[in-house]
Design a protein around this motif. Structure first.
Motif, PDB file in Angstrom:
ATOM      1  N   ASP A 145      54.102 -37.125 -14.252  1.00 43.19           N
ATOM      2  CA  ASP A 145      54.082 -38.533 -13.841  1.00 43.19           C
ATOM      3  C   ASP A 145      53.360 -38.717 -12.517  1.00 43.19           C
ATOM      4  OD1 ASP A 145      55.375 -39.580 -16.060  1.00 43.19           O
ATOM      5  OD2 ASP A 145      57.360 -39.348 -15.183  1.00 43.19           O
ATOM      6  N   GLY A 146      53.659 -37.849 -11.572  1.00 43.25           N
ATOM      7  CA  GLY A 146      53.007 -37.935 -10.269  1.00 43.25           C
ATOM      8  C   GLY A 146      51.509 -37.704 -10.357  1.00 43.25           C
ATOM      9  N   ALA A 147      51.110 -36.747 -11.182  1.00 40.55           N
ATOM     10  CA  ALA A 147      49.684 -36.465 -11.341  1.00 40.55           C
ATOM     11  C   ALA A 147      48.945 -37.668 -11.938  1.00 40.55           C
ATOM     12  CB  ALA A 147      49.480 -35.234 -12.213  1.00 40.55           C
ATOM     13  N   ILE A 148      49.551 -38.284 -12.932  1.00 41.64           N
ATOM     14  CA  ILE A 148      48.937 -39.472 -13.545  1.00 41.64           C
ATOM     15  C   ILE A 148      48.875 -40.615 -12.539  1.00 41.64           C
ATOM     16  CG2 ILE A 148      49.201 -41.253 -15.324  1.00 41.64           C
ATOM     17  CD1 ILE A 148      50.481 -39.041 -17.095  1.00 41.64           C
ATOM     18  N   ASN A 149      49.971 -40.870 -11.848  1.00 42.70           N
ATOM     19  CA  ASN A 149      50.001 -41.954 -10.869  1.00 42.70           C
ATOM     20  C   ASN A 149      48.986 -41.741  -9.750  1.00 42.70           C
ATOM     21  OD1 ASN A 149      51.994 -43.333 -12.265  1.00 42.70           O
ATOM     22  ND2 ASN A 149      53.653 -42.416 -11.080  1.00 42.70           N
ATOM     23  N   ASP A 150      48.899 -40.501  -9.244  1.00 44.24           N
ATOM     24  CA  ASP A 150      47.943 -40.196  -8.186  1.00 44.24           C
ATOM     25  C   ASP A 150      46.506 -40.377  -8.664  1.00 44.24           C
ATOM     26  OD1 ASP A 150      50.044 -39.603  -6.518  1.00 44.24           O
ATOM     27  OD2 ASP A 150      49.731 -37.426  -6.552  1.00 44.24           O
ATOM     28  N   ALA A 151      46.234 -39.922  -9.885  1.00 48.03           N
ATOM     29  CA  ALA A 151      44.881 -40.067 -10.430  1.00 48.03           C
ATOM     30  C   ALA A 151      44.511 -41.541 -10.561  1.00 48.03           C
ATOM     31  CB  ALA A 151      44.771 -39.371 -11.784  1.00 48.03           C
ATOM     32  N   LEU A 152      45.426 -42.337 -11.112  1.00 47.57           N
ATOM     33  CA  LEU A 152      45.142 -43.764 -11.282  1.00 47.57           C
ATOM     34  C   LEU A 152      44.998 -44.488  -9.950  1.00 47.57           C
ATOM     35  CD1 LEU A 152      47.349 -44.618 -14.372  1.00 47.57           C
ATOM     36  CD2 LEU A 152      44.848 -44.494 -14.263  1.00 47.57           C
ATOM     37  N   ALA A 153      45.732 -44.047  -8.936  1.00 48.72           N
ATOM     38  CA  ALA A 153      45.614 -44.665  -7.613  1.00 48.72           C
ATOM     39  C   ALA A 153      44.232 -44.452  -7.013  1.00 48.72           C
ATOM     40  CB  ALA A 153      46.692 -44.111  -6.681  1.00 48.72           C
ATOM     41  N   ALA A 154      43.563 -43.373  -7.395  1.00 51.84           N
ATOM     42  CA  ALA A 154      42.230 -43.066  -6.871  1.00 51.84           C
ATOM     43  C   ALA A 154      41.106 -43.746  -7.650  1.00 51.84           C
ATOM     44  CB  ALA A 154      42.014 -41.554  -6.869  1.00 51.84           C
ATOM     45  N   ILE A 155      41.434 -44.290  -8.816  1.00 52.04           N
ATOM     46  CA  ILE A 155      40.413 -44.873  -9.696  1.00 52.04           C
ATOM     47  C   ILE A 155      40.407 -46.390  -9.534  1.00 52.04           C
ATOM     48  CG2 ILE A 155      39.701 -45.169 -12.103  1.00 52.04           C
ATOM     49  CD1 ILE A 155      41.181 -42.490 -12.671  1.00 52.04           C
ATOM     50  N   PRO A 156      39.249 -46.982  -9.187  1.00 57.98           N
ATOM     51  CA  PRO A 156      39.186 -48.440  -9.062  1.00 57.98           C
ATOM     52  C   PRO A 156      39.516 -49.125 -10.390  1.00 57.98           C
ATOM     53  CG  PRO A 156      37.125 -47.418  -8.325  1.00 57.98           C
ATOM     54  CD  PRO A 156      37.973 -46.336  -8.919  1.00 57.98           C
ATOM     55  N   ALA A 157      40.053 -50.327 -10.303  1.00 61.80           N
ATOM     56  CA  ALA A 157      40.444 -51.081 -11.505  1.00 61.80           C
ATOM     57  C   ALA A 157      39.291 -51.212 -12.489  1.00 61.80           C
ATOM     58  CB  ALA A 157      40.981 -52.456 -11.112  1.00 61.80           C
ATOM     59  N   LYS A 158      38.077 -51.387 -11.990  1.00 63.15           N
ATOM     60  CA  LYS A 158      36.937 -51.570 -12.900  1.00 63.15           C
ATOM     61  C   LYS A 158      36.572 -50.303 -13.665  1.00 63.15           C
ATOM     62  CE  LYS A 158      33.169 -50.657  -9.695  1.00 63.15           C
ATOM     63  NZ  LYS A 158      31.912 -51.154  -9.186  1.00 63.15           N
ATOM     64  N   LEU A 159      37.149 -49.168 -13.278  1.00 64.64           N
ATOM     65  CA  LEU A 159      36.893 -47.912 -13.995  1.00 64.64           C
ATOM     66  C   LEU A 159      38.083 -47.450 -14.828  1.00 64.64           C
ATOM     67  CD1 LEU A 159      34.923 -45.751 -11.394  1.00 64.64           C
ATOM     68  CD2 LEU A 159      34.026 -46.974 -13.379  1.00 64.64           C
ATOM     69  N   GLN A 160      39.114 -48.263 -14.937  1.00 61.52           N
ATOM     70  CA  GLN A 160      40.282 -47.822 -15.686  1.00 61.52           C
ATOM     71  C   GLN A 160      40.006 -47.730 -17.182  1.00 61.52           C
ATOM     72  OE1 GLN A 160      44.048 -49.373 -14.503  1.00 61.52           O
ATOM     73  NE2 GLN A 160      43.791 -48.549 -12.464  1.00 61.52           N
ATOM     74  N   ASP A 161      39.139 -48.586 -17.714  1.00 60.82           N
ATOM     75  CA  ASP A 161      38.771 -48.435 -19.122  1.00 60.82           C
ATOM     76  C   ASP A 161      37.975 -47.149 -19.325  1.00 60.82           C
ATOM     77  OD1 ASP A 161      36.519 -49.447 -17.787  1.00 60.82           O
ATOM     78  OD2 ASP A 161      36.011 -50.880 -19.379  1.00 60.82           O
ATOM     79  N   THR A 162      37.148 -46.795 -18.352  1.00 62.61           N
ATOM     80  CA  THR A 162      36.400 -45.533 -18.404  1.00 62.61           C
ATOM     81  C   THR A 162      37.369 -44.352 -18.362  1.00 62.61           C
ATOM     82  OG1 THR A 162      34.527 -46.580 -17.287  1.00 62.61           O
ATOM     83  CG2 THR A 162      34.604 -44.168 -17.258  1.00 62.61           C
ATOM     84  N   ALA A 163      38.373 -44.443 -17.511  1.00 64.97           N
ATOM     85  CA  ALA A 163      39.378 -43.379 -17.415  1.00 64.97           C
ATOM     86  C   ALA A 163      40.064 -43.177 -18.756  1.00 64.97           C
ATOM     87  CB  ALA A 163      40.405 -43.717 -16.329  1.00 64.97           C
ATOM     88  N   TYR A 164      40.437 -44.273 -19.393  1.00 62.11           N
ATOM     89  CA  TYR A 164      41.104 -44.173 -20.689  1.00 62.11           C
ATOM     90  C   TYR A 164      40.145 -43.593 -21.736  1.00 62.11           C
ATOM     91  CZ  TYR A 164      44.148 -45.139 -24.591  1.00 62.11           C
ATOM     92  OH  TYR A 164      44.946 -44.986 -25.699  1.00 62.11           O
ATOM     93  N   ALA A 165      38.904 -44.042 -21.717  1.00 60.93           N
ATOM     94  CA  ALA A 165      37.911 -43.542 -22.676  1.00 60.93           C
ATOM     95  C   ALA A 165      37.693 -42.038 -22.513  1.00 60.93           C
ATOM     96  CB  ALA A 165      36.596 -44.298 -22.510  1.00 60.93           C
TER      97      ALA A 165
END
Length: 137
Positions: A67-87
């Motif tokens: 959970d912490g690893a996922i949360n930390d990773a998402l905190a570093a990724i700008p909102a406009k790249l969250q679809d890219t992260a999921y892809a």
């Protein structure tokens, strides 16, 4: 916490690959390939890939846990790249066209935490399945 969006994206791919308790050689090669060719990684020094991946594994196995690893990773990724992260995460899990329960659970956890609508995530999943299909026979 990953210090850059690049590291956050890589951490999510590593977690996706290891979500079924082992990262296969083909999954690692896919991570390397995506980092080497995707425009989002143009400014990333690919010589650091193994170091970034190892940092992620240490985080998952350590105190922050999954959970912490996922949360930390998402905190570093700008909102406009969250679809890219999921892809990118879907690209790694869809590689063999068979998603384990653990991989499905990881994608569900990721979907719940990103700011991307359900139609977009469904389209990303469908596109990945289409890319990895093989000819019958």
């Amino acid at each position: 916490m990953p210090t850059s969006a690049h590291e956050g994206l890589i951490h999510l791919m590593v977690v996706a690959a290891a979500s079924d308790s082992a990262m296969s050689q083909s999954e690692w090669k896919r991570v390397e390939g995506l980092v080497g060719r995707m425009p989002v990684f143009e400014a990333f020094d690919s010589a650091r890939l193994a170091e970034v991946a190892n940092n992620c594994v240490e985080k998952v196995n350590g105190a922050p846990g999954l959970d912490g690893a996922i949360n930390d990773a998402l905190a570093a990724i700008p909102a406009k790249l969250q679809d890219t992260a999921y892809a990118l995460a879907v690209e790694i899990t869809a590689l063999d066209l068979h998603l384990s329960q653990e991989e499905l659970r990881f994608l569900e956890m990721l979907r719940d935490r990103i700011e991307v609508d359900r139609l977009t995530t469904a389209a990303i999943e469908t596109a990945a399945r289409a890319r990895y299909r093989r000819m019958p026979g």
